[in-house]
Design an enzyme around this catalytic site. Sequence first.
Site, PDB file in Angstrom:
ATOM      1  N   ASN A   1       4.413  -5.875 -23.283  1.00 42.88           N
ATOM      2  CA  ASN A   1       5.118  -6.568 -22.191  1.00 42.88           C
ATOM      3  C   ASN A   1       4.792  -8.055 -22.222  1.00 42.88           C
ATOM      4  OD1 ASN A   1       5.642  -3.931 -21.409  1.00 42.88           O
ATOM      5  ND2 ASN A   1       4.047  -3.915 -19.837  1.00 42.88           N
TER       6      ASN A   1
ATOM      7  N   ARG B   1      -9.603  -1.037 -19.051  1.00 40.23           N
ATOM      8  CA  ARG B   1      -9.333  -2.446 -19.290  1.00 40.23           C
ATOM      9  C   ARG B   1     -10.005  -3.241 -18.175  1.00 40.23           C
ATOM     10  NH1 ARG B   1      -3.250  -4.669 -19.202  1.00 40.23           N
ATOM     11  NH2 ARG B   1      -3.434  -4.387 -16.957  1.00 40.23           N
TER      12      ARG B   1
ATOM     13  N   HIS C   1       0.819  -1.214   0.000  1.00 40.30           N
ATOM     14  CA  HIS C   1       0.000   0.000   0.000  1.00 40.30           C
ATOM     15  C   HIS C   1       0.848   1.256   0.000  1.00 40.30           C
ATOM     16  CE1 HIS C   1      -3.615  -2.297   1.763  1.00 40.30           C
ATOM     17  NE2 HIS C   1      -3.386  -2.572   0.505  1.00 40.30           N
TER      18      HIS C   1
ATOM     19  N   CYS D   1       0.570  -0.125 -25.695  1.00 43.58           N
ATOM     20  CA  CYS D   1       0.487   0.363 -24.309  1.00 43.58           C
ATOM     21  C   CYS D   1       1.461  -0.343 -23.374  1.00 43.58           C
ATOM     22  CB  CYS D   1      -0.934   0.275 -23.780  1.00 43.58           C
ATOM     23  SG  CYS D   1      -1.550  -1.400 -23.642  1.00 43.58           S
TER      24      CYS D   1
ATOM     25  N   GLU E   1      -1.899  -9.583 -26.634  1.00 43.04           N
ATOM     26  CA  GLU E   1      -0.829  -9.968 -25.709  1.00 43.04           C
ATOM     27  C   GLU E   1      -0.426 -11.419 -25.874  1.00 43.04           C
ATOM     28  OE1 GLU E   1      -1.247  -7.685 -21.724  1.00 43.04           O
ATOM     29  OE2 GLU E   1      -3.228  -8.505 -22.166  1.00 43.04           O
TER      30      GLU E   1
END
Length: 755
Positions: A634, A512, A369, A682, A611
């Site tokens: 990626n 997304r 966090h 992206c 992807e």
Amino acid sequence: MSAATFRPQPRQMLKRLRDVMAGPGSAQERLDQVVKVIAADMVAEVCSVYIKRAGEMLELFATEGLKSESVHQTRLRIGEGLVGDIGAHARALALADAQAHPQFAYRPETGEEAYASLMGVPILRSGRVLGVLVVQNKTRRQYSEEEIEHLETIAMVLAELVATGELIKPTEMLSTEGNAMLPSRLEGVRINGGLGIGHAVLHQRQVIIRRVVAEDADEEILRFREALAGMQSAIDRMIDAVDRDGAGEHRDILETYRMFAEDRGWIGRIAEAIKTGLTAEAAVQKVQNDTRARMAQVTDAYLRERLLDLDDLAARLLQHLSGDVDLLVDLPPADAVLIARSMGPAELLDYERGTLRALVLEEGSPTSHVAIVAKALDIPVVGRVSGILSKVEAGDQVIVDGDNGIVMVRPGDDVMDHFATAMVARQERQQAFAALRHLPAETRDGNHVSLLLNAGMLADLTHVEETGASGVGLYRTEIPFMIRSAYPDLPSQIDIYQRVIDRLGDRPVVFRTLDVGGDKRLPYFTYDDDENPAMGWRAIRISLDRPAMLRHQLRAMIRAAAGRPLSIMFPMVSEVAELDSALAVLAMEVARESARGASLPSPLSVGVMIEVPALCWQIDQVLERVDFLSVGSNDLMQFLFASDRGSPLLADRYDTLAPAMMKLLQLLVQKADAAGKPITVCGEMAGRPLEAMALLALGYRRLSMTPAAIGPIKTMVRSLDVAAISPYVCSLIESTDHSLRHKLRSLAKDHGVIV
Ligand code: PEP
Ligand code: MG
């Protein structure tokens, strides 16, 4: 009384101990008395106190039962033997047959071979190990949980005697290791990039406990309750302040935190410790010690995070008990590099934002966090820097290189100069980029390029105006899910998406759907461990197997848009059939909302992430079904080359600028162009100038990236003549080189492209 029927009598014992400690005689004499009292109380033949000395040694300082000549002679390194093990891990050990334990280190001078069982606890103060307290029995006996607790309470009291500095010189107890004046370079892991230079502020919230044994338990309970209420309302005020600032995620994090501040188990354990005769402060610290010991053993990320929150709350509560709630006032205001073992999100928000230059954590992971909050605040963070707190003193000069996960403490003049220059250059670059904000992202030969942001928190959206980005190309919806402790219900989800849309005004945003699984785990969701999580049950696979979750998400997006434009895309789709299933769920939700008479998004655009290589072989059919494509380079790269994107060993093994990857990227843009559908990249490569140059040469005109990349990419775009380099770049695709990087760099140089 036999050992089997032994029942600790904590309150009387603590009083007796306190009387001895406050009584006459030298510190050594009192300690000699103390071990006798403890041995009698615990019905043990042996009680020994080991105290930590310089050089990470534990020295036997007093014993009842072991040979007296071993006192001040027997020494164990931290980590050596059972005593050293207790010291190293700051956790209790209770063994019926100590000599059978693999860690047992025999010291003949002590005569301890006569004793079978051993129970030892660390002597802790403010989270540091000052020594080890041990009892031993001749018989093989099982020590109970209750006895361990009791010995830990005794150790709390004993810590006071050790900390007075009468037994060993206070200078020897100083926390810094070795020669504190030498420069040192420490390595950790990158949690948030950037460069920060400043002076160390040790975030320890050291509240020195002056009273350990209480006179009146009822009064202590009352003090504890008051402090607890005070702390809870302070957190409420923090939540209100966050509301005023309008940063939504902070609120969620604080609310989770607030929930823990009401945790019955935690509160109950403190109250129990007070009933044994400790003061409220000592009881809180005892429970904090327990939490820390548990933390050292827990590997589950979620559980650790919760324990960190409890640790943080204990520190906060101690401040309320001591009335020292304004600890932050005397912080050096100008340039703080915050050093902490770990830190709760609320604690980071306590500090004056404008003064914080960097954060260094002994623990910490990129998904914690505090890391998420630090990213939103744009503070460089390096985590898992082992032992940093013992190597830095408050006020030391510190350089934090977040990009490379390096921390330099007390750097020499040359290093300082180097980084100061790098900082200035970085600032100048940023100013130059900021100046570009209003200029169009247009190439020298007149091609417009859409530069978009990747985002996942509301705080990220502040960068839209700052950078002049034309919208959000990828909104990772899993981030708001990951920072909550419970699944966000429909109204909360609507609220999240509405805020994003409102905040962006006329600028577009692509949502997304959840990409969880793999390394992105939701704390409230159970997963079976996949052997290969990146290729496991994640993203759209989970969404399709748990359609209620996907339906909720889509419904929330549709309602949040309320008649405005809405773009949705699905991650990790592997085949057209999967896409069809997702589209069917979306159609169902649209029909449902329409039947309710709700105002439907207009227009509603649907896209898919590219992807998984398999989908590239069905690209024509994909394009018939969607409005846009987005290349997640990626993941595409990791699956194309079968090369884990997170593995440091493989980080440089294959290159995104390899001919095979380029060829696939070219195929995708050609197909999308032919179908008249927009295509964006992206993944990380879109934010790297040389890679982005190659993408433009292949025909891409939409790039989505982290905020910090917008400036450098715009600079590159404005220096580029695409038509001049495109034919050569396309010809390179047939090359069999390992990578085209070298040739592309020379090309950029020859054509004056700023990469
Ligand atoms: C990608 O895979 O390139 C992508 C943008 O998605 P993520 O990084 O969130 O997996
Ligand atoms: Mg991805």
